[in-house]
Each structure stands twice: as structure tokens, then as C-alpha cells.
Design a protein around this motif. Structure first.
Motif, PDB file in Angstrom:
ATOM      1  N   SER A 137       0.839  -1.211   0.000  1.00  0.00           N
ATOM      2  CA  SER A 137       0.000   0.000   0.000  1.00  0.00           C
ATOM      3  C   SER A 137       0.866   1.250   0.000  1.00  0.00           C
ATOM      4  O   SER A 137       0.570   2.236  -0.683  1.00  0.00           O
ATOM      5  CB  SER A 137      -0.910  -0.020   1.230  1.00  0.00           C
ATOM      6  OG  SER A 137      -1.682   1.159   1.303  1.00  0.00           O
ATOM      7  N   ASP A 144       1.614   6.510  -6.987  1.00  0.00           N
ATOM      8  CA  ASP A 144       0.519   7.382  -7.444  1.00  0.00           C
ATOM      9  C   ASP A 144       0.858   8.859  -7.222  1.00  0.00           C
ATOM     10  O   ASP A 144       0.490   9.732  -8.049  1.00  0.00           O
ATOM     11  CB  ASP A 144      -0.780   7.029  -6.715  1.00  0.00           C
ATOM     12  CG  ASP A 144      -1.337   5.683  -7.172  1.00  0.00           C
ATOM     13  OD1 ASP A 144      -0.905   5.176  -8.243  1.00  0.00           O
ATOM     14  OD2 ASP A 144      -2.179   5.086  -6.450  1.00  0.00           O
ATOM     15  N   GLN A 181      -6.447  12.324  -8.092  1.00  0.00           N
ATOM     16  CA  GLN A 181      -7.496  11.544  -7.438  1.00  0.00           C
ATOM     17  C   GLN A 181      -6.980  10.160  -7.068  1.00  0.00           C
ATOM     18  O   GLN A 181      -7.243   9.646  -5.966  1.00  0.00           O
ATOM     19  CB  GLN A 181      -8.713  11.414  -8.366  1.00  0.00           C
ATOM     20  CG  GLN A 181      -9.909  10.716  -7.753  1.00  0.00           C
ATOM     21  CD  GLN A 181     -10.452  11.444  -6.522  1.00  0.00           C
ATOM     22  OE1 GLN A 181     -10.537  12.713  -6.561  1.00  0.00           O
ATOM     23  NE2 GLN A 181     -10.785  10.718  -5.462  1.00  0.00           N
ATOM     24  N   MET A 182      -6.202   9.547  -7.965  1.00  0.00           N
ATOM     25  CA  MET A 182      -5.639   8.235  -7.671  1.00  0.00           C
ATOM     26  C   MET A 182      -4.653   8.304  -6.495  1.00  0.00           C
ATOM     27  O   MET A 182      -4.585   7.398  -5.641  1.00  0.00           O
ATOM     28  CB  MET A 182      -4.917   7.668  -8.904  1.00  0.00           C
ATOM     29  CG  MET A 182      -5.881   7.260 -10.027  1.00  0.00           C
ATOM     30  SD  MET A 182      -5.016   6.699 -11.519  1.00  0.00           S
ATOM     31  CE  MET A 182      -4.199   5.252 -10.873  1.00  0.00           C
ATOM     32  N   GLU A 184      -4.843  10.435  -4.052  1.00  0.00           N
ATOM     33  CA  GLU A 184      -5.640  10.597  -2.831  1.00  0.00           C
ATOM     34  C   GLU A 184      -6.214   9.254  -2.394  1.00  0.00           C
ATOM     35  O   GLU A 184      -6.233   8.916  -1.196  1.00  0.00           O
ATOM     36  CB  GLU A 184      -6.755  11.596  -3.078  1.00  0.00           C
ATOM     37  CG  GLU A 184      -6.281  13.035  -3.217  1.00  0.00           C
ATOM     38  CD  GLU A 184      -5.692  13.561  -1.913  1.00  0.00           C
ATOM     39  OE1 GLU A 184      -6.127  13.101  -0.817  1.00  0.00           O
ATOM     40  OE2 GLU A 184      -4.777  14.390  -1.975  1.00  0.00           O
ATOM     41  N   ASP A 185      -6.655   8.441  -3.360  1.00  0.00           N
ATOM     42  CA  ASP A 185      -7.197   7.125  -3.017  1.00  0.00           C
ATOM     43  C   ASP A 185      -6.110   6.214  -2.406  1.00  0.00           C
ATOM     44  O   ASP A 185      -6.331   5.488  -1.405  1.00  0.00           O
ATOM     45  CB  ASP A 185      -7.787   6.463  -4.255  1.00  0.00           C
ATOM     46  CG  ASP A 185      -9.037   7.194  -4.766  1.00  0.00           C
ATOM     47  OD1 ASP A 185      -9.625   7.930  -3.947  1.00  0.00           O
ATOM     48  OD2 ASP A 185      -9.405   6.978  -5.929  1.00  0.00           O
ATOM     49  N   SER A 186      -4.925   6.266  -3.021  1.00  0.00           N
ATOM     50  CA  SER A 186      -3.814   5.465  -2.498  1.00  0.00           C
ATOM     51  C   SER A 186      -3.421   5.927  -1.103  1.00  0.00           C
ATOM     52  O   SER A 186      -3.072   5.104  -0.217  1.00  0.00           O
ATOM     53  CB  SER A 186      -2.601   5.553  -3.428  1.00  0.00           C
ATOM     54  OG  SER A 186      -2.911   5.018  -4.688  1.00  0.00           O
ATOM     55  N   ALA A 188      -5.433   7.260   1.098  1.00  0.00           N
ATOM     56  CA  ALA A 188      -6.445   6.785   2.035  1.00  0.00           C
ATOM     57  C   ALA A 188      -6.261   5.298   2.335  1.00  0.00           C
ATOM     58  O   ALA A 188      -6.370   4.836   3.491  1.00  0.00           O
ATOM     59  CB  ALA A 188      -7.832   7.047   1.470  1.00  0.00           C
ATOM     60  N   GLU A 189      -5.964   4.544   1.268  1.00  0.00           N
ATOM     61  CA  GLU A 189      -5.764   3.096   1.465  1.00  0.00           C
ATOM     62  C   GLU A 189      -4.527   2.831   2.334  1.00  0.00           C
ATOM     63  O   GLU A 189      -4.536   1.986   3.229  1.00  0.00           O
ATOM     64  CB  GLU A 189      -5.605   2.415   0.101  1.00  0.00           C
ATOM     65  CG  GLU A 189      -5.442   0.905   0.206  1.00  0.00           C
ATOM     66  CD  GLU A 189      -5.221   0.280  -1.161  1.00  0.00           C
ATOM     67  OE1 GLU A 189      -4.994  -0.961  -1.181  1.00  0.00           O
ATOM     68  OE2 GLU A 189      -5.274   0.986  -2.161  1.00  0.00           O
TER      69      GLU A 189
END
Length: 598
Positions: A137, A144, A181-182, A184-186, A188-189
Motif C-alpha cells: 500500500s 501514485d 485523485q488516484m 488521494e485514493d492510495s 487513504a488506502e
């Protein structure tokens, strides 16, 4: 103090340590096993040692155990047998209480240890999986973010370039927004995975691993306690048999203290006492006065005929019994006619005793002792007769007990015919009655002999004393004693004092029976005549060169050998005239008789 908190990072070392603990336990089990084998081997050797020195049944050794010292030794052997039994108990208890229990416990311990370390490895694998997820992760978030930065830079570059169309700028802007956006998703994960990992790691090091290590610690402590308890049991097994071993040793001491030297000395007296008294004083024989002594026993008849008594003198050289000789004597003894000496022998009572002793000695040599034990000294004969009477009385009592039992059974059958036929025991009752009657007759016979012996024992006469001094020659080795008389008196004389010392009151009919039953001397080999010899003197026999004859008496050192041609012809020939072939067995018997007489 807990392995879970203090040794949270020593999983591998704990695994090695617990394996070492199991190895120690197995080593101790092996030690106890070898100890039990040693105890069994020691017990077996002690039992074999005790059995080796136990008296054999129906042997001479069994008679020796009537002495207190030998009985004490027998008690020691029996106690050593019990002592060996206690070592067997030690081996059995150690096998059941230590070896067997620890062997089962080691199997359980291995299973428990395997389970705990399996849980530990599972926890380790889980935390490692979480760590790998966190790393993946993190790398994705990092990648990203870099991609978003590059997309933003590319958009800014396109937007600043006036030559780029508005469509291309819009496309670059949209791409940059997508990358952001990707990222930000990474992010969060990654944040979520990190929180989860931290939670798992906390549980792993503060909950799961401490619990597993605590169980391993408890398992190891139980092992330590168990091996300590086994060592206590090891000592307790020995301690439990100490009182019994002490009793065995006390019994050995008690047996040793029971030895009575006075009693043993008395038993020796009872075993070997003959009942005779020592010989009396020997009278002085005056050789200064001229004496004319002949080679034959005519001196005996002359002294009797004159009614004169020669001075007495004894000792084994002069006190031996005059031998019974049926046939001719050596030439150096032929100074009187043979018929004269034979007639003198027939009227001489001491010869009766010698002849009876001769026959009794021969029967003993052949292994057939007299039924009345007359070959034994009076005291020993009395003991043997008393023992025989006691044995017969016991046999009578057994027969009577059987008869009483059968009589009761017969009464029961008479009262209750359905239980059996009363007539069926009559035959057995008749047999028992006959047996009892025979045994009673035997008892009467032996009691008669016993009464005769007990009546003679108190006698303390000169005759008894003389007999005791000559007992060995008269009784035990009668054959040799008779033969030795001829050797010890080269002149063949027989003095009156011998007749007086050995005279016995025996009816003439007894002697006649003994004389009629006399057997010729046995042959001890053969011989071949080397030269012709003409037997001129009385007692010699003529032989022809090359003739084969039987040898019945070896050369005694006087140069003459006694031979036999047939039952009626026998006599002496010079030893140098014949070549002798002695039978080995007969020679051995002949020499043994000579040694006994000497």
C-alpha cells in the motif's frame, strides 16, 4: 517475570531451549533404565550365587548343615536371596514409577510444545502478511503521488505553451486531475492499512506472543518440576527397601551370633565317636632271656599245651590279627608242616574274628554294607540303628494314618451306601495291615540289634581297649590288615599275647559256617614262566618254561610271587622266574587295600 514480555523477540532461542529440556528428560529416562537393568543383573547374580552354594539334596553336604556354623551360612544364603529380591523390587518400582511415567509425559510434552510453537509461527506469519500489505500500500501510494506530480507538471507545461491547442491543454488538465485523485485514493488506502497493521502489531507483541510464550514457559516449568519429582522418587524407591534390607542384614548378624562352637564340637564327638576306650599300657617284653620262636604258629600251640603265658605286648606291629591264609605260604615261612599250621589255625579263635572281618571288609569294598551296620564302630552303629528305628516308626505311623483314614471312609460307606462301596477298600486295608506287620518286624529286628549295641557300650575291659586300638585294621580294612600281618612278621610267628588280646567267645558252629563259605583269593593278573622252576619246598609250585598262570599276590619285597594254576594248585615262585602282567583295575584295588591297611 514473564517470557512473553522479557523474551518477546527470542522465539528461535526459546524453541531451542525447550528442545534441550526434552533431551535432558529423555537422558534421565535412559539413566533410570540402565539403573534398573543393573539392579536386575545384580539381583540375578546374587540369586545365582546363593543357589550355587546351597547344599545339594541327598548329598554329604546336607549332613554337614547340622553344625551351627554351616546353618548360619545357610541362613546367610537365604537372606542373600531375600536381599536380591529387594533389588528386584527397586528395579520394578523404578520402571513403573519413573521410566514408564516419564516416557508417557515426554510424549505429551512433545505434542504440547509442537502445538505452542505452531501457534507462534502462525502469529508470526500473520504479522508478516500484514507488514507485506502495508509495504504494498505504501509503494502504491508513493507511485501514485509521483504519477500525479508528473501529470501536474505536464499540464502546466502544456498550459504555458501558446502553440498547443486548447483541446490538448484540456486533456492534460483532466489527466492531472485523475492522477491527483488516484494519489488521494492510495493515500487513504495506505493510511487505513497502516492503522490496521499497527493494531495487528500491537496485538501480536502484547497479546498473542506473550500468551504463547507464557504457555511455553508454564510447559517448561512443569517439565522441570516433573524431573525433580522423579529424582525424589528415585531416592524414595531406594529408601523404601532399606528397612527390609536392614532386616536381612540383621538376620545374617543373628545367624552369626547363633554359632555355638561348643555345640559344634559336641556334634563332632557324636558323629565320629567309636565307643572304644584308648588302648591300655603295653607290657614290657624282656628279650634278654633266650627265646626260641618258630616261624609257624606251633609256638602258640606249644604255649597253650604247656599252660604257660608269654608276656603281653601290643602296638600295631605286634597287635595285628593273625591272618587267615587258606593256601601255602612263601618258602621262607615253611619251617613247620602246612598241615600242622592249618590244624592250629582251625583251633585258634582269633582267626575267626579275622576271617569274619575279612569277609565284612570284602563286602564293604563291593559296596554292600551289612544290614546291622556291624562294619561301624559301636557308637556310630548305635546312631545308625536308632536312625533306622526312627525311620521305620515314621513309616509305620504313615501306614497307620492311611489305615485309619480308610477305616473312617469304610464306616462312612457302610452308613451311606450311596457314597461308595465299603468292600472296595478292604483290599487296600489288608495291604496296609501287611505292610504295618512287616515294618513292625523290621523295627523289632533293629531294636534287637540296638539293644545289643547299647548293652555293649558301657563295657570298659582290657579287651575293648585293645579292640579300639586295632579297630581300623580289624573292621574298616580287614582284608589289608590280614595281609599285612604276613608282611609285618617275616618269620611268620604268632605269639600268645596276640591270641590273648584278640580272643573272642564265638561258637564253633559260627566259624564252621564262615569257613565253609570262604572264597579263594581273586586273581590280579597273569604271568608267563621265563624259566622252569622245580618247587621242592612246601608252599612252592613247579612251573614249566613258557607256561601261563594266574597271579593272586604280588611280590612283597621278599622275592616271591604267589600264583595259581587252577583251583587246587597254587603256591610261590621266584619273581625273577616269571614275567607278570597285572590287570590295571585289579592292581588299583589291590594297592588301595594296601594303602588302607598301612
Amino acid at each position: 517475570m514473564s517470557w512473553g514480555t522479557e523474551l518477546w523477540d527470542q522465539f528461535d532461542n526459546l524453541e531451542k531451549h525447550t528442545q534441550w529440556g526434552i533431551d535432558v528428560l529423555e537422558k534421565y529416562i535412559k539413566f533410570v533404565k540402565e539403573r534398573t537393568e543393573i539392579e536386575l543383573s545384580y539381583a540375578k547374580q546374587l540369586r545365582n550365587l546363593s543357589k550355587k552354594y546351597q547344599p545339594k539334596k541327598n548329598s554329604k553336604e546336607e549332613e554337614e548343615y547340622r553344625y551351627t556354623s554351616t546353618r548360619a551360612f545357610l541362613a546367610t544364603l537365604n537372606e542373600m536371596n531375600d536381599y536380591a529380591g529387594q533389588h528386584e523390587v527397586i528395579s520394578e518400582n523404578m520402571t513403573s514409577l519413573i521410566t514408564g511415567e516419564l516416557t508417557r509425559y515426554v510424549q505429551e510434552l512433545k505434542q504440547e510444545r509442537k502445538s505452542h510453537f505452531h501457534d507462534g509461527r502462525k502469529a508470526q506469519q500473520h504479522i508478516e502478511t500484514c507488514w507485506k500489505q502495508l509495504e504494498a500500500s505504501k509503494r502504491r501510494f508513493e507511485r501514485d503521488c509521483k504519477e500525479a506530480d508528473r501529470a501536474q507538471q505536464y499540464f502546466e507545461k502544456m498550459d504555458a505553451d501558446i502553440n498547443v491547442t486548447k483541446a490538448d491543454v484540456e486533456k492534460a488538465r483532466q489527466q492531472a486531475q485523475l492522477r491527483h485523485q488516484m494519489a488521494e485514493d492510495s493515500k487513504a488506502e495506505y493510511s487505513s492499512t497502516l492503522q490496521k497493521f499497527n493494531s495487528e502489531q500491537h496485538d501480536h507483541y502484547y497479546t498473542h506472543i506473550p500468551n504463547i510464550f507464557q504457555k511455553i514457559q508454564e510447559m517448561e516449568e512443569r517439565r522441570i518440576v516433573r524431573i525433580g519429582e522423579s529424582m525424589k522418587t528415585f531416592a524414595e524407591v531406594d529408601r523404601q527397601v532399606i528397612p527390609i534390607i536392614g532386616k536381612c542384614l540383621d538376620e545374617i548378624t543373628k545367624a552369626a551370633e547363633s554359632i555355638d562352637h561348643k555345640n559344634d564340637s559336641q556334634l563332632v564327638i557324636e558323629a565320629f565317636k567309636s565307643g572304644f576306650e584308648p588302648p591300655g599300657d603295653i607290657d614290657f617284653e624282656d628279650f634278654t632271656q633266650p627265646m626260641k620262636r618258630t616261624v609257624s604258629e606251633s609256638s602258640l600251640s606249644n604255649s597253650r599245651g604247656d599252660g604257660k603265658s608269654e608276656p603281653k605286648f601290643g602296638g600295631k606291629s605286634k597287635g595285628k590279627l593273625w591272618p587267615f591264609i587258606k593256601k601255602n605260604k612263601s618258602p621262607k615261612q615253611q619251617k613247620e608242616p602246612l598241615s600242622h599250621r592249618f590244624n592250629e589255625f582251625m583251633t585258634s579263635k582269633p582267626k575267626i574274628h579275622c576271617f569274619r572281618s575279612l569277609k565284612r571288609g570284602l563286602s564293604l569294598k563291593l559296596g554292600a554294607g551289612p544290614e546291622d551296620f556291624s562294619n561301624l564302630p559301636p557308637e556310630q552303629r548305635r546312631k545308625k540303628l536308632q536312625q533306622k528305628v526312627d525311620e521305620l516308626n515314621k513309616d509305620i505311623q504313615k501306614e497307620m494314618d492311611q489305615r485309619d483314614a480308610l477305616t473312617k471312609m469304610k464306616d462312612v460307606y457302610i452308613k451311606n451306601p450311596q457314597m461308595g462301596d465299603a468292600a472296595s477298600v478292604d483290599h487296600r486295608l489288608a495291604e496296609l495291615g501287611q505292610n504295618i506287620e512287616k515294618l513292625r518286624l523290621e523295627v523289632q529286628k533293629f531294636e534287637g540289634w540296638l539293644a545289643e549295641v547299647e548293652g555293649r557300650l558301657p563295657m570298659r575291659t582290657e579287651q575293648a581297649r585293645r579292640q579300639s586300638g586295632l579297630y581300623e585294621a580289624q573292621n574298616t580294612s580287614a582284608v589289608n590288615s590280614c595281609a599285612q600281618d604276613r608282611e609285618s612278621s617275616p618269620d611268620g610267628s604268632y605269639t600268645e599275647e596276640q591270641s590273648q588280646e584278640t580272643e573272642m567267645k564265638v561258637p564253633a558252629t559260627d566259624f564252621d559256617d564262615e569257613f565253609d563259605d570262604e572264597e579263594p583269593l581273586p586273581t590280579i593278573g597273569t604271568c608267563k614262566a621265563l624259566y622252569t622252576f622245580e618247587g621242592q619246598n612246601e608252599g612252592t609250585i613247579s612251573v614249566a618254561e613258557g607256561e601261563m598262570l594266574y597271579v593272586i599276590e604280588e611280590d612283597k619285597g621278599d622275592g616271591w610271587t604267589r600264583i595259581r594254576r587252577n583251583e587246587d594248585e597254587e603256591g610261590y615262585v621266584p619273581t625273577s622266574y616269571v614275567e607278570v602282567y597285572l590287570d590295571k583295575n585289579a592292581k588299583d584295588v589291590y594297592k588301595s587295600l594296601q594303602k588302607i591297611s598301612e
